[in-house]
Design a protein around this motif. Structure first.
Motif, short mmCIF file in Angstrom:
data_model
loop_
_atom_site.label_atom_id
_atom_site.label_comp_id
_atom_site.label_asym_id
_atom_site.label_seq_id
_atom_site.Cartn_x
_atom_site.Cartn_y
_atom_site.Cartn_z
N LEU A 117 5.93 -3.55 16.46
CA LEU A 117 5.38 -3.80 17.79
C LEU A 117 6.02 -2.94 18.86
CD1 LEU A 117 5.18 -7.65 17.46
CD2 LEU A 117 3.22 -6.15 17.77
N SER A 118 7.20 -2.44 18.62
CA SER A 118 7.89 -1.65 19.62
C SER A 118 7.76 -0.15 19.38
CB SER A 118 9.37 -2.02 19.66
OG SER A 118 9.99 -1.75 18.41
N ALA A 119 7.08 0.25 18.31
CA ALA A 119 6.98 1.66 17.97
C ALA A 119 5.72 2.29 18.55
CB ALA A 119 6.99 1.83 16.44
N ASP A 120 5.86 3.51 19.02
CA ASP A 120 4.71 4.25 19.53
C ASP A 120 3.85 4.74 18.36
OD1 ASP A 120 5.55 3.97 22.15
OD2 ASP A 120 6.73 5.82 22.10
N GLY A 121 2.54 4.70 18.55
CA GLY A 121 1.63 5.24 17.53
C GLY A 121 1.10 4.22 16.55
N VAL A 122 1.64 2.99 16.55
CA VAL A 122 1.20 1.98 15.59
C VAL A 122 -0.26 1.58 15.84
CG1 VAL A 122 1.55 -0.39 14.79
CG2 VAL A 122 3.51 1.07 15.24
N GLU A 123 -0.60 1.39 17.11
CA GLU A 123 -1.94 0.91 17.44
C GLU A 123 -3.03 1.83 16.88
OE1 GLU A 123 -4.37 -0.62 21.42
OE2 GLU A 123 -2.33 0.17 21.58
N GLN A 124 -2.86 3.13 17.08
CA GLN A 124 -3.86 4.08 16.58
C GLN A 124 -3.89 4.09 15.06
OE1 GLN A 124 -3.53 8.02 18.23
NE2 GLN A 124 -4.95 8.91 16.76
N ARG A 125 -2.73 3.99 14.42
CA ARG A 125 -2.69 3.99 12.95
C ARG A 125 -3.36 2.75 12.39
NH1 ARG A 125 1.32 7.32 10.65
NH2 ARG A 125 0.58 6.51 8.65
N LEU A 126 -3.17 1.60 13.05
CA LEU A 126 -3.83 0.38 12.60
C LEU A 126 -5.35 0.49 12.76
CD1 LEU A 126 -1.47 -2.39 14.02
CD2 LEU A 126 -1.87 -1.87 11.61
N ARG A 127 -5.77 1.04 13.89
CA ARG A 127 -7.20 1.21 14.14
C ARG A 127 -7.84 2.11 13.09
NH1 ARG A 127 -8.42 4.88 19.05
NH2 ARG A 127 -7.93 6.39 17.41
N ASP A 128 -7.15 3.16 12.70
CA ASP A 128 -7.72 4.17 11.79
C ASP A 128 -7.44 3.89 10.32
OD1 ASP A 128 -8.56 5.43 14.09
OD2 ASP A 128 -6.88 6.84 14.14
N ALA A 129 -6.75 2.78 10.01
CA ALA A 129 -6.40 2.47 8.62
C ALA A 129 -7.66 2.35 7.75
CB ALA A 129 -5.60 1.18 8.55
N LYS A 130 -7.57 2.87 6.53
CA LYS A 130 -8.73 2.88 5.64
C LYS A 130 -8.55 2.00 4.40
CE LYS A 130 -10.70 5.95 8.28
NZ LYS A 130 -11.79 5.54 9.20
N SER A 131 -7.36 1.49 4.19
CA SER A 131 -7.12 0.72 2.96
C SER A 131 -6.20 -0.45 3.24
CB SER A 131 -6.50 1.61 1.88
OG SER A 131 -5.18 2.00 2.25
N GLU A 132 -6.24 -1.41 2.34
CA GLU A 132 -5.33 -2.56 2.45
C GLU A 132 -3.88 -2.12 2.36
OE1 GLU A 132 -7.83 -2.32 0.32
OE2 GLU A 132 -9.11 -4.12 0.37
N GLN A 133 -3.61 -1.15 1.47
CA GLN A 133 -2.24 -0.68 1.28
C GLN A 133 -1.69 -0.04 2.55
OE1 GLN A 133 -4.78 -0.12 -0.75
NE2 GLN A 133 -4.20 -0.88 -2.79
N GLU A 134 -2.55 0.67 3.27
CA GLU A 134 -2.10 1.32 4.50
C GLU A 134 -1.73 0.29 5.56
OE1 GLU A 134 -3.56 4.85 7.58
OE2 GLU A 134 -4.85 4.23 5.91
N ILE A 135 -2.53 -0.76 5.68
CA ILE A 135 -2.24 -1.82 6.64
C ILE A 135 -0.95 -2.55 6.26
CG2 ILE A 135 -3.03 -4.05 7.52
CD1 ILE A 135 -5.85 -2.93 7.48
N ILE A 136 -0.79 -2.83 4.97
CA ILE A 136 0.43 -3.50 4.51
C ILE A 136 1.66 -2.66 4.83
CG2 ILE A 136 1.70 -4.22 2.45
CD1 ILE A 136 -1.00 -5.11 1.27
N ALA A 137 1.57 -1.36 4.57
CA ALA A 137 2.70 -0.46 4.83
C ALA A 137 3.05 -0.45 6.32
CB ALA A 137 2.37 0.95 4.35
N LEU A 138 2.03 -0.45 7.17
CA LEU A 138 2.26 -0.45 8.61
C LEU A 138 2.91 -1.75 9.08
CD1 LEU A 138 -1.09 1.22 9.71
CD2 LEU A 138 1.20 2.11 10.25
N LEU A 139 2.37 -2.89 8.63
CA LEU A 139 2.90 -4.18 9.05
C LEU A 139 4.28 -4.47 8.46
CD1 LEU A 139 -0.31 -6.42 8.88
CD2 LEU A 139 0.73 -5.34 10.88
#
Length: 379
Positions: A117-139
């Motif tokens: 939540l405190s990192a820059d760039g997370v919001e765009q990466r979450l919006r553009d995520a294409k797979s479950e694994q990508e979202i899990i890695a981000l969270l």
């Protein structure tokens, strides 16, 4: 700790508003037999009481305390909204984590999400995520947004006799903390560092790097390199862009001719300076009149709503206010940051110590104490 599985993630969702999104998430929690069907009412009531939007495109809708008896098993349902959902007050959620919690497990989830939540760039990466694994890695924080830098990457007053030794120590710190391999150290000692002025030097490499990080080494000896004084060396190991924010802060300090502030800093001050945090003063610099300790009375600790109330109270004052959980790791954080406060993992009965510095410090502590004693909006 939040353990996400691909079965917890539902991709490519769309909702007209946040209440529609919450109903869909509640349906997923029910389908997974985590909650009973009536739990959705608690989630909607919670949202009406206070927004569950956290920041960086993430919301955490969950039930009220009086619907916890409808939770069968603690768990989550994560919905991905690539087009975003208006979560009120100009906030847009791209990922909503529906939480079914029998007790205060959601506090652990909030703490885990703090770095994300405190990192820059997370919001765009979450919006553009294409797979479950990508979202899990981000969270899960597996995607690096911030360069590694803590006390283990700092060596002050090392008795180095030349720049080669300085580079070797700086490289070894990065190797020993898992940021780089042995070959990185061999590479960095062959490079020529850049003089930033006043005896502060900079060096870096992208060879054999595992995670982006930086180290800081200062020397107690009177040594030189290429006819210039050597007082301290900053070394970067870079495999992505996570170091750019720190590099920008160093550039600003050099432009302001404040190299000495880095050279003379202790470990805590260095971390604060290079991470853009408030520089903490020693306890001897603080007036005991501006320190107060309060016990949290809320039955379920500082979850989203009371945490937001506490932060809102602190923001009413101009003073710099920091808070530490004396029943936690006792590390002081900015009391005006919701994410920092929630990350303290405050439970019922925990004692919070507040330190305020500024012209309205006394008034701030008094107001915060009154807010805590009144239950932070929960009676």
């Amino acid at each position: 700790m939040l353990k996400l599985d691909t079965s917890d993630i539902t991709l490519s969702q769309a909702a007209d508003n946040k209440f529609d999104a919450i109903k869909r998430i509640a349906s997923s929690l029910t389908d997974k037999n985590l909650v009973q069907s009536g739990y959705v009412d608690g989630m909607l009531n919670r949202e009406n009481q206070n927004s569950t939007f956290l920041g960086n495109g993430i919301a955490i809708p969950h039930g009220t305390t009086d619907t916890r008896n409808m939770v069968n098993t603690t768990g989550v349902a994560v919905h991905h909204f690539p087009q975003g959902v208006d979560w009120g007050d100009g906030n847009v959620a791209y990922v909503a984590i529906g939480i079914a919690a029998k007790s205060d497990e959601h506090l652990g989830i909030l703490k885990q999400l703090t770095k994300v939540l405190s990192a820059d760039g997370v919001e765009q990466r979450l919006r553009d995520a294409k797979s479950e694994q990508e979202i899990i890695a981000l969270l899960n924080g597996d995607v690096q947004f911030e360069a590694e830098f803590d006390a283990s990457l700092i060596q002050l007053q090392f008795p180095a006799s030349d720049m080669v030794q300085m580079c070797a120590v700086a490289g070894s710190l990065l190797k020993n903390t898992g940021c780089a391999e042995n070959a990185f150290v061999a590479d960095i000692v062959t490079k020529s560092p850049t003089h930033l002025g006043k005896g502060l030097w900079l060096i870096g490499s992208d060879q054999h790097v595992l995670r982006t990080g930086l180290s800081f080494v200062s020397t107690i000896n009177d040594c030189e390199y290429q006819g210039q004084k050597v007082h301290a060396l900053i070394a970067f190991a870079a495999c992505n862009n996570a170091h750019l924010d720190v590099l920008q802060r160093i550039t600003e300090l050099v432009f302001q001719q404040k190299q000495q502030s880095l050279i003379d800093a202790n470990a805590k001050q260095l971390i604060a300076l290079l991470k853009g945090e408030v520089v903490e003063h020693s306890s001897s610099d603080q007036s005991t009149d501006n320190i107060a300790t309060f016990k949290i009375k809320n039955a379920h600790g500082l979850h989203a709503r009371p945490g937001a109330m506490l932060v809102a109270e602190a923001k009413k004052f101009e003073s710099n206010i920091r808070v530490a959980n004396l029943d936690g790791d006792s590390k002081a954080v900015n009391a005006k940051s919701l994410m920092k406060v929630i990350a303290l993992g405050v439970k019922h009965g925990h004692q919070l110590q507040f330190t305020a510095e500024g012209h309205d410090a006394a008034q701030a502590l008094e107001a915060i104490g009154c807010a805590i004693n009144s239950g932070l909006g929960e009676g």
